[in-house]
Write a protein that holds these residues in place. Structure first.
Motif, PDB file in Angstrom:
ATOM      1  N   VAL A  73     -31.122  14.987  21.022  1.00  0.00           N
ATOM      2  CA  VAL A  73     -31.373  13.796  22.055  1.00  0.00           C
ATOM      3  C   VAL A  73     -30.007  14.052  22.874  1.00  0.00           C
ATOM      4  N   LEU A  74     -28.912  13.806  22.544  1.00  0.00           N
ATOM      5  CA  LEU A  74     -27.770  13.955  23.353  1.00  0.00           C
ATOM      6  C   LEU A  74     -27.879  15.089  24.702  1.00  0.00           C
ATOM      7  N   PRO A  75     -27.971  16.207  24.477  1.00  0.00           N
ATOM      8  CA  PRO A  75     -28.144  17.473  25.370  1.00  0.00           C
ATOM      9  C   PRO A  75     -29.150  16.729  26.563  1.00  0.00           C
ATOM     10  N   VAL A  86     -17.650  19.833  25.081  1.00  0.00           N
ATOM     11  CA  VAL A  86     -16.457  18.838  24.719  1.00  0.00           C
ATOM     12  C   VAL A  86     -17.095  18.014  23.543  1.00  0.00           C
ATOM     13  N   LEU A  87     -18.169  17.212  23.963  1.00  0.00           N
ATOM     14  CA  LEU A  87     -18.614  16.144  22.827  1.00  0.00           C
ATOM     15  C   LEU A  87     -18.845  16.965  21.522  1.00  0.00           C
ATOM     16  N   THR A 137     -17.151  18.229  15.618  1.00  0.00           N
ATOM     17  CA  THR A 137     -16.774  19.007  14.726  1.00  0.00           C
ATOM     18  C   THR A 137     -15.386  18.677  14.219  1.00  0.00           C
ATOM     19  N   VAL A 138     -14.450  18.739  15.152  1.00  0.00           N
ATOM     20  CA  VAL A 138     -13.209  18.569  14.712  1.00  0.00           C
ATOM     21  C   VAL A 138     -12.936  17.259  13.738  1.00  0.00           C
ATOM     22  N   ILE A 180     -17.363   6.839  28.169  1.00  0.00           N
ATOM     23  CA  ILE A 180     -18.223   6.091  27.299  1.00  0.00           C
ATOM     24  C   ILE A 180     -19.013   7.109  26.517  1.00  0.00           C
ATOM     25  N   LEU A 181     -19.296   8.386  26.654  1.00  0.00           N
ATOM     26  CA  LEU A 181     -19.974   9.154  26.027  1.00  0.00           C
ATOM     27  C   LEU A 181     -19.080   9.701  24.838  1.00  0.00           C
TER      28      LEU A 181
END
Length: 426
Positions: free
Chosen positions: A258-260, A276-277, A282-283, A335-336
């Motif tokens: 959904v995010l992409p 980046v998101l 992951t990190v 915000i993301l």
């Protein structure tokens, strides 16, 4: 007054790396078995990363299948894997989780090599169906093996290590595959498949290093009858938490599916910001999954943790929806990022709670089949979740985030109440 004695500095100074290695050692499981399980997860997930990065391109560009054929084949294979998960868990209860995991891991090694000999759709479908039996059956049996090797909070903590290093391994595999795919030759694609198969061969050897374990049996008196061999589908509490867990697992669909679409079609953020998101997720997962397990390392903690995870996922959805209220790329990006942090927090807390719930609400005699049944919630989400979430997004737009958030909260409440009702008085 004489001066105080000076400390003896004639010895060699401590090596600067000693403190670093000491800190790294604290990030590893305490036991030998735990370290083997973590290393096994790292090796196999690195191989999976190699395969996932190039598999679709290989099947379409090299084998010549259409994207629709690949999608249909994998969907049918997922249904086969779904149907065989619980029978494999039942076999683990009978023959031992370690023995079954070795069998399924070897099966996966052979299966990924067999993909290279598939030259048409029907051969691809056959290999995929046979392989997905092992792919779906292995994770719950791996969890059952953890349950047989460890007691109490150590089980959930070990699962935290396994998940953290699995995320790290996938990232390494994706990175290695990226360098390899730059070449674009058929041989490179084949090497990715062989690298994945080799990772499962190594995984087999690592599992064999684990101690032999037998299914746990609770202590009973000589005249005490064993409990009835009830299948998990007839355990209302377990069915309920399995369903709630499947709904909470929608967080993976939100992140990867959904995010992409949302970022590229409904916000002013640049497309590259998705990388980046995903890296942030992951990190944070790798860094926080193990520490977070202490908030859900008993059944009494796992219920409230499920509720809090639902609240965090609701917060993430509200933040995603809020990106429509601003135009500035910087504001949207912030915000993301905040939404992904909230989503990741809900994800790692939910994972920890789900392990504890699935362990503690399953009878000792049926860990294999009960954990296999619990994983059906995850499988169902993988089959239904992406299509349902994208349909919701396409028909309702930003309102879809509010609906998803409400669903997350309802699932958290459901699991919390069911767990609280199922806690033993002792």
């Amino acid at each position: 007054m004489s001066a105080p004695p000076r400390p003896d500095t004639s010895g060699p100074p401590p090596a600067p790396s000693a403190a670093i290695w000491s800190r790294l050692a604290r990030l590893l499981p305490d036991s030998r078995a735990g370290r083997i399980l973590a290393l096994n997860a790292l090796v196999s997930s690195t191989g999976s990363g190699l395969f996932l990065a190039g598999s679709i391109i290989y099947f379409t560009a090299v084998v010549g299948l259409s994207a629709v054929q690949v999608g249909v084949g994998l969907s049918v294979a997922s249904a086969v894997g779904f149907a065989t998960t619980v029978p494999l868990g039942r076999m683990a209860d009978r023959f031992g989780a370690r023995r079954m995991l070795v069998l399924l891991t070897g099966w996966r090694a052979v299966g990924y090599v067999a993909y290279l000999f598939a030259t048409d759709f029907w051969q691809f479908l056959l290999v995929a169906c046979l392989l997905y039996i092992a792919d779906h059956g292995a994770p719950p049996i791996n969890q059952a093996l953890v349950g047989a090797l460890f007691d109490g909070p150590q089980r959930t903590r070990t699962m935290g290590f396994v998940r953290a290093v699995r995320n790290a391994g996938l990232t390494v595999g994706f990175g290695l595959a990226g360098f390899a795919l730059a070449d674009g030759s058929t041989m490179v694609f084949r090497l990715l498949f062989l690298g994945n198969a080799a990772s499962f061969v190594i995984s087999c050897l690592l599992i064999l290093l684990l101690p032999r374990v037998t299914p746990r049996r609770p202590d009973r008196g000589a005249d005490e009858e064993p409990p009835p061999n009830r299948p998990p589908i007839r355990d209302p509490r377990y069915v309920t938490v399995t369903a709630g867990n499947g709904v909470l697992m929608l967080h993976s669909t939100v992140l990867l599916v959904v995010l992409p679409v949302w970022l590229s079609q409904h916000t002013t953020a640049p497309t590259w910001f998705l990388t980046v998101l995903l890296t942030v997720n992951t990190v944070l997962t790798v860094m926080t999954q193990v520490p977070v397990t202490r908030f859900a390392d008993t059944l009494a903690k796992a219920g409230p943790a499920s509720l809090v995870s639902g609240l965090l996922l609701l917060l993430a959805c509200l933040l995603f929806a809020g990106t429509t209220a601003v135009e500035s790329q910087l504001s949207v990006g912030l915000i993301l990022a905040a939404a992904v942090v909230a989503l990741t927090a809900g994800e790692v807390l939910h994972s920890a709670a789900s392990w504890q719930v699935s362990f503690d609400l399953a009878p000792a005699e049926g860990q294999g089949r009960y954990l296999a049944f619990f994983h059906l919630g995850l499988s169902a989400e993988e089959i239904v979740g992406p299509a349902a979430a994208l349909w919701l997004l396409s028909t309702t737009g930003a309102v879809s985030w509010l609906l998803l958030g409400a669903v997350f909260l309802a699932a958290g409440i459901l699991v919390h109440r069911t767990v609280r009702a199922g806690e033993s008085p002792g």
